[in-house]
Design a protein around this motif. Structure first.
Motif, PDB file in Angstrom:
ATOM      1  N   ASP A 158       0.818  -1.216   0.000  1.00 22.49           N
ATOM      2  CA  ASP A 158       0.000   0.000   0.000  1.00 22.49           C
ATOM      3  C   ASP A 158       0.854   1.269   0.000  1.00 22.49           C
ATOM      4  O   ASP A 158       0.383   2.352   0.325  1.00 22.49           O
ATOM      5  CB  ASP A 158      -0.943   0.010   1.198  1.00 22.49           C
ATOM      6  N   PHE A 159       2.109   1.137  -0.383  1.00 22.24           N
ATOM      7  CA  PHE A 159       3.041   2.264  -0.346  1.00 22.24           C
ATOM      8  C   PHE A 159       2.518   3.449  -1.158  1.00 22.24           C
ATOM      9  O   PHE A 159       2.396   4.568  -0.653  1.00 22.24           O
ATOM     10  CB  PHE A 159       4.411   1.826  -0.876  1.00 22.24           C
ATOM     11  N   PHE A 160       2.192   3.221  -2.430  1.00 24.04           N
ATOM     12  CA  PHE A 160       1.759   4.322  -3.294  1.00 24.04           C
ATOM     13  C   PHE A 160       0.339   4.773  -2.971  1.00 24.04           C
ATOM     14  O   PHE A 160       0.011   5.957  -3.114  1.00 24.04           O
ATOM     15  CB  PHE A 160       1.906   3.922  -4.760  1.00 24.04           C
ATOM     16  N   GLU A 161      -0.494   3.865  -2.525  1.00 21.73           N
ATOM     17  CA  GLU A 161      -1.851   4.257  -2.134  1.00 21.73           C
ATOM     18  C   GLU A 161      -1.814   5.240  -0.967  1.00 21.73           C
ATOM     19  O   GLU A 161      -2.541   6.249  -0.954  1.00 21.73           O
ATOM     20  CB  GLU A 161      -2.664   3.024  -1.741  1.00 21.73           C
ATOM     21  N   LYS A 162      -0.965   4.972   0.009  1.00 19.88           N
ATOM     22  CA  LYS A 162      -0.862   5.861   1.173  1.00 19.88           C
ATOM     23  C   LYS A 162      -0.313   7.227   0.767  1.00 19.88           C
ATOM     24  O   LYS A 162      -0.799   8.273   1.244  1.00 19.88           O
ATOM     25  CB  LYS A 162       0.026   5.232   2.243  1.00 19.88           C
ATOM     26  N   LEU A 163       0.691   7.244  -0.100  1.00 23.98           N
ATOM     27  CA  LEU A 163       1.246   8.530  -0.526  1.00 23.98           C
ATOM     28  C   LEU A 163       0.223   9.323  -1.337  1.00 23.98           C
ATOM     29  O   LEU A 163       0.100  10.544  -1.167  1.00 23.98           O
ATOM     30  CB  LEU A 163       2.526   8.320  -1.338  1.00 23.98           C
ATOM     31  N   ILE A 164      -0.508   8.652  -2.224  1.00 22.98           N
ATOM     32  CA  ILE A 164      -1.538   9.336  -3.021  1.00 22.98           C
ATOM     33  C   ILE A 164      -2.601   9.933  -2.107  1.00 22.98           C
ATOM     34  O   ILE A 164      -3.101  11.045  -2.342  1.00 22.98           O
ATOM     35  CB  ILE A 164      -2.147   8.371  -4.047  1.00 22.98           C
ATOM     36  N   THR A 165      -2.956   9.222  -1.046  1.00 22.56           N
ATOM     37  CA  THR A 165      -3.925   9.742  -0.080  1.00 22.56           C
ATOM     38  C   THR A 165      -3.434  11.042   0.539  1.00 22.56           C
ATOM     39  O   THR A 165      -4.215  11.991   0.743  1.00 22.56           O
ATOM     40  CB  THR A 165      -4.190   8.710   1.025  1.00 22.56           C
ATOM     41  N   GLU A 166      -2.142  11.117   0.828  1.00 18.32           N
ATOM     42  CA  GLU A 166      -1.586  12.342   1.395  1.00 18.32           C
ATOM     43  C   GLU A 166      -1.674  13.494   0.401  1.00 18.32           C
ATOM     44  O   GLU A 166      -1.934  14.650   0.785  1.00 18.32           O
ATOM     45  CB  GLU A 166      -0.129  12.127   1.824  1.00 18.32           C
ATOM     46  N   PHE A 167      -1.471  13.211  -0.877  1.00 18.29           N
ATOM     47  CA  PHE A 167      -1.605  14.248  -1.903  1.00 18.29           C
ATOM     48  C   PHE A 167      -3.041  14.751  -1.989  1.00 18.29           C
ATOM     49  O   PHE A 167      -3.290  15.945  -2.175  1.00 18.29           O
ATOM     50  CB  PHE A 167      -1.171  13.706  -3.267  1.00 18.29           C
ATOM     51  N   ILE A 168      -3.984  13.837  -1.881  1.00 20.38           N
ATOM     52  CA  ILE A 168      -5.399  14.216  -1.926  1.00 20.38           C
ATOM     53  C   ILE A 168      -5.744  15.137  -0.757  1.00 20.38           C
ATOM     54  O   ILE A 168      -6.494  16.112  -0.908  1.00 20.38           O
ATOM     55  CB  ILE A 168      -6.293  12.956  -1.899  1.00 20.38           C
ATOM     56  N   ASN A 169      -5.181  14.845   0.396  1.00 21.66           N
ATOM     57  CA  ASN A 169      -5.474  15.633   1.597  1.00 21.66           C
ATOM     58  C   ASN A 169      -4.789  16.995   1.608  1.00 21.66           C
ATOM     59  O   ASN A 169      -5.196  17.891   2.351  1.00 21.66           O
ATOM     60  CB  ASN A 169      -5.051  14.855   2.846  1.00 21.66           C
ATOM     61  N   ASP A 170      -3.745  17.149   0.791  1.00 23.73           N
ATOM     62  CA  ASP A 170      -2.979  18.406   0.792  1.00 23.73           C
ATOM     63  C   ASP A 170      -2.717  18.852  -0.644  1.00 23.73           C
ATOM     64  O   ASP A 170      -1.788  18.358  -1.287  1.00 23.73           O
ATOM     65  CB  ASP A 170      -1.656  18.204   1.540  1.00 23.73           C
ATOM     66  N   PRO A 171      -3.508  19.791  -1.171  1.00 25.96           N
ATOM     67  CA  PRO A 171      -3.327  20.235  -2.559  1.00 25.96           C
ATOM     68  C   PRO A 171      -2.017  20.969  -2.813  1.00 25.96           C
ATOM     69  O   PRO A 171      -1.629  21.155  -3.964  1.00 25.96           O
ATOM     70  CB  PRO A 171      -4.532  21.161  -2.791  1.00 25.96           C
ATOM     71  N   PHE A 172      -1.327  21.383  -1.750  1.00 31.04           N
ATOM     72  CA  PHE A 172      -0.051  22.077  -1.905  1.00 31.04           C
ATOM     73  C   PHE A 172       1.147  21.126  -1.766  1.00 31.04           C
ATOM     74  O   PHE A 172       2.292  21.555  -1.880  1.00 31.04           O
ATOM     75  CB  PHE A 172       0.069  23.195  -0.870  1.00 31.04           C
ATOM     76  N   LEU A 173       0.867  19.847  -1.534  1.00 33.16           N
ATOM     77  CA  LEU A 173       1.939  18.860  -1.405  1.00 33.16           C
ATOM     78  C   LEU A 173       2.529  18.560  -2.784  1.00 33.16           C
ATOM     79  O   LEU A 173       1.823  18.116  -3.687  1.00 33.16           O
ATOM     80  CB  LEU A 173       1.401  17.572  -0.777  1.00 33.16           C
ATOM     81  N   GLY A 174       3.821  18.822  -2.933  1.00 36.93           N
ATOM     82  CA  GLY A 174       4.484  18.590  -4.214  1.00 36.93           C
ATOM     83  C   GLY A 174       5.252  17.290  -4.259  1.00 36.93           C
ATOM     84  O   GLY A 174       5.309  16.618  -5.293  1.00 36.93           O
ATOM     85  N   VAL A 175       5.860  16.908  -3.111  1.00 38.16           N
ATOM     86  CA  VAL A 175       6.682  15.703  -3.030  1.00 38.16           C
ATOM     87  C   VAL A 175       6.384  14.975  -1.729  1.00 38.16           C
ATOM     88  O   VAL A 175       6.341  15.594  -0.664  1.00 38.16           O
ATOM     89  CB  VAL A 175       8.190  16.037  -3.082  1.00 38.16           C
TER      90      VAL A 175
END
Length: 310
Positions: free
Chosen positions: A113-130
């Motif tokens: 679930d490595f990429f799923e968890k990271l994608i979730t963080e991007f969804i929660n933060d529109p200013f997250l770049g990396v």
């Protein structure tokens, strides 16, 4: 659904490719495209990649076109750069869209679930770049268990305060905002992350996401001395402020085994004495020569104020 693509530059990584492939093909969210860029391997890496390509249509082999003989990061830069250009062409031809770009090494273990968890963080933060996970060194090679890895038998990797684990996911918009992956003789990841930061994107590491490195190539004193010295050389190339270099050296020297701080400083000073080449990007040089030191001083003064006000 949000989607991602992956780049993996390799050279003589046959020992790890099957393990990595098992991690990727078992991800809860599969990549749209995974390009493995071969940098002129002399083992059977290419044969393994061809086998993977025959089994999974979304896995591709790209032969690296530009290979230098210099012992620096430029070959790695070209591998990542050419891999991303290949992905962009492939997605255009196949009418594929993607939202994120991942860059991973071959010698790692990822939970499914490595990429799923990271994608979730991007969804929660529109200013997250990396986004990145915590990085560990795996000490026992028989612990190949993606989701129940005993992290107590692993060693957490230590990074300097301004660094980030190098298994990352980039927001596509963010990556395009800085012109894609840079070609740099030294520290291409540092150059890229700095440009991303200067354009206002957030860069974060998440403790609930981890990656384990299968190859422990820093365990011996010789390798640790060499890698620390290389850090010093790289900092000269990026035009770090001498005060910032000294602060980093003291940070490294304050922890066991202590001597990396001295080899780090030795690497920087030796580059100074030789008057080695520095990066041509003036934005990067100005940041590490001036702005970064001011940032750290601001952080130190802020923490001091918080302590005194308690």
């Amino acid at each position: 659904m949000l989607s991602y693509v992956l780049i993996t530059p390799v050279k003589n990584e046959a020992k790890f490719l099957y393990t990595l492939a098992n991690c990727i093909v078992n991800q809860t969210i599969l990549p749209k495209v995974w390009v493995i860029v071969d940098g002129n391997s002399s083992d059977n890496s290419v044969e393994i990649i061809h086998e993977l390509c025959r089994t999974y249509q979304w896995i591709h082999l790209k032969k690296q076109e530009t290979i230098t003989k210099q012992k620096n990061h430029l070959n790695f830069s070209y591998g990542v750069y050419e891999g991303y250009e290949f992905i962009k062409d492939t997605c255009i031809k196949s009418n594929l869209n993607y939202d994120f770009v991942g860059k991973i090494d071959a010698d790692i273990i990822l939970p499914t679930d490595f990429f799923e968890k990271l994608i979730t963080e991007f969804i929660n933060d529109p200013f997250l770049g990396v986004a990145s996970g915590v990085s560990y060194d795996l000490k026992e090679n028989d612990l190949i268990n993606y989701d129940n890895l005993n992290l107590k038998k692993c060693v957490k990797k230590n990074y300097l305060p301004q660094e980030l684990p190098d298994k990352r996911l980039y927001r596509r918009e963010c990556l395009e905002n800085v012109g894609g992956f840079p070609l740099s003789k030294y520290s291409p990841d540092t150059v890229l992350l700095t440009k991303i930061k200067l354009r206002g994107w957030d860069i974060k590491t998440f403790d609930n996401v981890y990656v384990c490195n299968l190859r422990d190539d820093t365990g011996t004193e010789r390798n640790l001395w060499k890698s620390s010295k290389s850090y010093g050389n790289n900092r000269y190339y990026l035009d770090y402020s001498p005060l910032l270099v000294l602060a980093n050296a003291l940070y490294l020297a304050a922890k066991k085994p202590y001597y990396p701080g001295f080899s780090y400083l030795f690497g920087y000073i030796s580059s100074c004495l030789r008057r080695d080449e520095k990066i041509e990007d003036l934005e990067i040089r100005n940041y590490f020569r001036c702005k970064r030191l001011k940032e750290i001083m601001g952080i130190v003064l802020s923490r001091k104020h918080q302590i005194l006000s308690k």
